[in-house]
Design a protein around this motif. Structure first.
Motif, short mmCIF file in Angstrom:
data_model
loop_
_atom_site.label_atom_id
_atom_site.label_comp_id
_atom_site.label_asym_id
_atom_site.label_seq_id
_atom_site.Cartn_x
_atom_site.Cartn_y
_atom_site.Cartn_z
N ILE A 138 50.03 32.23 3.99
CA ILE A 138 49.36 32.10 2.76
C ILE A 138 48.72 32.91 2.33
O ILE A 138 47.70 33.75 2.83
N LEU A 139 48.82 33.40 1.02
CA LEU A 139 48.11 34.60 0.17
C LEU A 139 46.62 34.00 -0.15
O LEU A 139 46.38 33.09 -0.75
N GLY A 140 45.58 34.96 0.39
CA GLY A 140 44.19 34.52 0.12
C GLY A 140 43.78 33.41 0.89
O GLY A 140 43.04 32.40 0.46
N PHE A 141 44.47 33.00 2.08
CA PHE A 141 44.24 31.79 2.71
C PHE A 141 42.56 31.61 3.25
O PHE A 141 42.02 32.74 3.89
N ASP A 142 42.00 30.41 2.74
CA ASP A 142 40.81 30.44 3.04
C ASP A 142 40.57 29.18 4.30
O ASP A 142 39.83 29.72 5.26
N ASP A 197 50.97 24.80 -4.96
CA ASP A 197 51.33 26.16 -4.09
C ASP A 197 50.03 26.76 -4.00
O ASP A 197 49.48 27.19 -4.64
N PRO A 198 49.60 26.85 -2.44
CA PRO A 198 48.29 27.80 -2.53
C PRO A 198 48.37 29.11 -2.27
O PRO A 198 47.54 29.87 -2.22
N GLY A 199 49.71 29.56 -2.21
CA GLY A 199 50.21 30.96 -2.40
C GLY A 199 50.97 31.46 -1.21
O GLY A 199 50.82 32.44 -0.41
#
Length: 315
Positions: free
Chosen positions: A172-176, A127-129
């Motif tokens: 997405i939280l903190g999506f890079d 889960d990326p967030g």
């Protein structure tokens, strides 16, 4: 009549499920044999001169995959391509190269491959967030109040660096960035796993380069049967070139992520900072300049030590 219509849909769905990994598997074989042709066609070239030719061969192979998608409507899967490429190198190592490798080094390489497969599975299922906008916190409130509460929630999440991924259709939280090779977004919850896996790929491919070089040198010195099998020797040199190409772009990508960590900036934010108001600061116009100028400013930068600490403590 209904059964006749139902069977093609099942067949179609099975084909849609199996065609991406099948296309990816064929592309891996085509890519490896195309690169293996480079040392066969240019045997007198030094290794650094073969690299760009091997790169062209690999790009041409991937272009074949795009042509299949446009002409036939079928396409490969990037995660499947990564998986099959890794398994191809591992299989070639086990059945060909390992005979020239000392037992301790052999055990180390196989452990690296097992850990790499485990990390690859973890990043695919991680889960990326993902942030969901549930309605439970505004139930029983009027439409205006609900709309205002939702706007406040979105503003708060925006400040916490929640970004929207078009590929996943998710916040997405903190999506890079969305990583096609791993088939998942890289966000706050799996960024460290992504970085560890990237380093793992570099180490594993560097080990393969060392072992394949060792194998080729030993075969040349001892004039073994493997040397007389031109296909095996070409594949050994080709997989070595393939691994070197992978290492080159992965090391550049690794340095980029280390830079982003040190300055607390995400790839998406760096590329699209004009979309996000918190990264914009207005500079007063100079005399004779009609409008003010907007420049980049990073409000999340806490200094190198603070940024690295924030990355390591992120959950």
């Amino acid at each position: 009549m209904s059964s006749r219509l139902h069977l093609p849909r099942h067949a179609s769905s099975r084909w849609e499920l199996l065609s991406p990994p099948l296309v990816s598997f064929l592309l891996v074989l085509l890519c490896q044999f195309a690169i293996a042709a480079v040392p066969r066609l240019f045997p007198s070239f030094p290794l650094f001169a073969m690299l760009p030719i091997a790169g062209v061969a690999m790009v041409a192979t991937l272009g074949t995959g795009r042509c299949c998608r446009r002409l036939l409507g079928i396409s490969g899967s990037a995660p499947a391509f990564v998986l099959f490429s890794t398994l191809f190198l591992w299989g070639f190592y086990i059945f060909v190269i390992r005979e020239a490798i000392p037992p301790l080094v052999d055990a180390t390489v196989n452990i690296q491959c097992v850990l790499l497969m485990f990390g690859f599975y973890r990043i695919l299922s991680s889960d990326p967030g993902v942030v969901t906008y549930g309605g439970s916190h505004v139930e029983g409130v009027g439409d205006c109040a609900s709309s205002e509460a939702k706007m406040q929630t979105q503003d708060a999440l925006q400040f916490k660096r929640v970004r929207y991924c078009q590929r996943c259709s998710a916040n997405i939280l903190g999506f890079d960035h969305h990583c096609p090779a791993f088939g998942n977004c890289v966000g706050r919850k799996n960024h460290r796993l992504f970085l560890a896996l990237l380093i793992g790929f570099i180490i594993n491919e560097a080990s393969y380069v060392s072992c394949s070089t060792w194998f080729i040198r030993e075969s040349l010195n001892k004039n073994t049967i493997k040397l007389k099998n031109h296909l095996l020797m070409d594949l050994a040199a080709g997989t070595l070139l393939f691994s070197l190409l992978q290492i080159l772009w992965q090391v550049i990508f690794l340095f980029w992520h280390i830079y982003c960590i040190c300055f607390n900036i995400k790839t998406d934010e760096w590329m699209n900072w004009k979309k996000y108001p918190e990264f914009q600061v207005a500079v007063l116009p100079h005399p004779g300049q009609p409008t003010s100028e907007v420049k980049f400013w990073n409000p999340y930068d806490k200094g190198v030590v603070g940024n690295i600490s924030d990355f390591l403590r992120s959950k």
